[in-house]
Design an enzyme around this catalytic site. Structure first.
Site, PDB file in Angstrom:
ATOM      1  CD  GLU A  53       0.289   2.278  -8.502  1.00  0.00           C
ATOM      2  OE1 GLU A  53       0.196   1.124  -8.091  1.00  0.00           O
ATOM      3  OE2 GLU A  53       0.869   3.189  -7.876  1.00  0.00           O
ATOM      4  N   PRO A  78       0.850  -1.195   0.000  1.00  0.00           N
ATOM      5  CG  PRO A  78      -0.103  -1.151   2.125  1.00  0.00           C
ATOM      6  CD  PRO A  78       0.679  -2.016   1.199  1.00  0.00           C
ATOM      7  CG  HIS A  79       1.944   2.791  -3.241  1.00  0.00           C
ATOM      8  ND1 HIS A  79       1.581   1.516  -3.563  1.00  0.00           N
ATOM      9  CD2 HIS A  79       1.688   3.528  -4.359  1.00  0.00           C
ATOM     10  CE1 HIS A  79       1.154   1.466  -4.813  1.00  0.00           C
ATOM     11  NE2 HIS A  79       1.201   2.673  -5.315  1.00  0.00           N
ATOM     12  CB  ALA A  80      -0.635   7.401  -0.544  1.00  0.00           C
TER      13      ALA A  80
END
Lengths: 151, 134
Positions: free
Chosen positions: B69, A67-69
């Site tokens: 992405e 998970p990343h942001a």
């Protein structure tokens, strides 16, 4: 060059995640970073990570999820690791649960570091011996040593 | 009609600007995009130089996938990334079959022979994006 083993610290590692569902796991990992004083705004941080989760499957298969942001809630590249024996559903394309979960976040101005860290970690985790090592590690320091050896 | 769109890309060959067409299409179809990069399988007798070149290509491919992405996320397009090892056409065909892909696309004319790939895809249509037009 970004070194994963230097971007993560012992206190950013949970070898036995308490929760077994995606949102709970993300919150558990985020709370590590909050406790380390690395997150300015926990709510924004969580919301930015979850926003991506709604659009992307960050489960990359092979029992791994990243998970990343990019988020304004932090000033630096942050990395946390959690391990789940039971596995967590991260909507991986292969349909398998994720056991090794790395959370990555960075501010907008560190986009290139963030992309590089994601790429490097994804590459490292494709190696079977790497995943086996992380699955068997008995301490947070051992996790860091495994990452260090792989770089 | 189309729920899953596979796009095969090659880091260094496909430009980020070329992806606009793919993302426009995904946006209109409201489908999930699976972006796939393929690298050669790890041989048993690779020289140090060959191993290094392979590692660099894998690094570049992942970096390219995450850049795609990031752009897709800004446009709220559902996306999944894949990096596989093997023969390009065989890998594309295997992914299409395994993940119930409805439409296959690519920008690359270098590693693909349209006729041979179409034969492997059975009934799944193949779309070639061409930046310069027909």
């Amino acid at each position: 060059m970004i070194r994963i083993s230097e971007a993560i610290c012992e206190k950013g590692i949970i070898l036995d995640l308490k929760t077994h569902e995606k949102i709970g796991v993300i919150k558990e990992l985020v709370s590590l970073m909050v406790n380390l004083g690395l997150v300015a705004d926990e709510e924004t941080f969580c919301s930015d990570i979850l926003k991506r989760e709604n659009l992307e499957s960050t489960g990359i298969g092979l029992g791994v999820a990243i998970p990343h942001a990019r988020t304004a809630a932090t000033h630096d590249l942050l990395l946390a690791f959690g391990r789940s024996t039971q596995g967590v559903d991260f909507n991986s394309l292969d349909g398998k649960p994720s056991h090794l979960i790395f959370l990555i976040a960075a501010p907008e101005e560190k986009k290139s570091h963030y992309i590089m860290a994601l790429a490097r970690l994804s590459k490292m985790l494709r190696k079977e011996d790497m995943r086996a090592g992380l699955s068997k590690a008995t301490s947070a320091q051992e996790v860091i040593d495994i990452l260090k050896r792989a770089e | 009609m189309f729920r899953r769109l596979l796009c095969y890309v090659e880091a260094g060959e496909t430009g980020l600007d070329e992806l606009e067409g793919l993302l426009d299409l995904a946006s209109q179809l409201r489908c999930r995009v699976i972006v796939l990069a393929v690298i050669a399988p790890e041989g048993k007798k690779l020289t140090k130089k060959e191993t290094q070149a392979r590692e660099t290509l894998e690094d570049r491919s992942w970096k390219f996938l995450y850049e795609i992405e990031d752009i897709a996320f800004e446009r709220e397009i559902k996306i999944s990334l894949m990096l596989e090892e093997g023969d390009v056409e065989d890998t594309i065909a295997a992914v299409v079959k395994s993940y119930n892909v409805d439409l296959c696309s690519t920008f690359s004319y270098k590693s693909i022979h349209a006729g041979s790939l179409l034969a492997k895809l059975s009934t799944v249509p193949l779309l070639f994006f061409n930046k310069e037009g027909p």
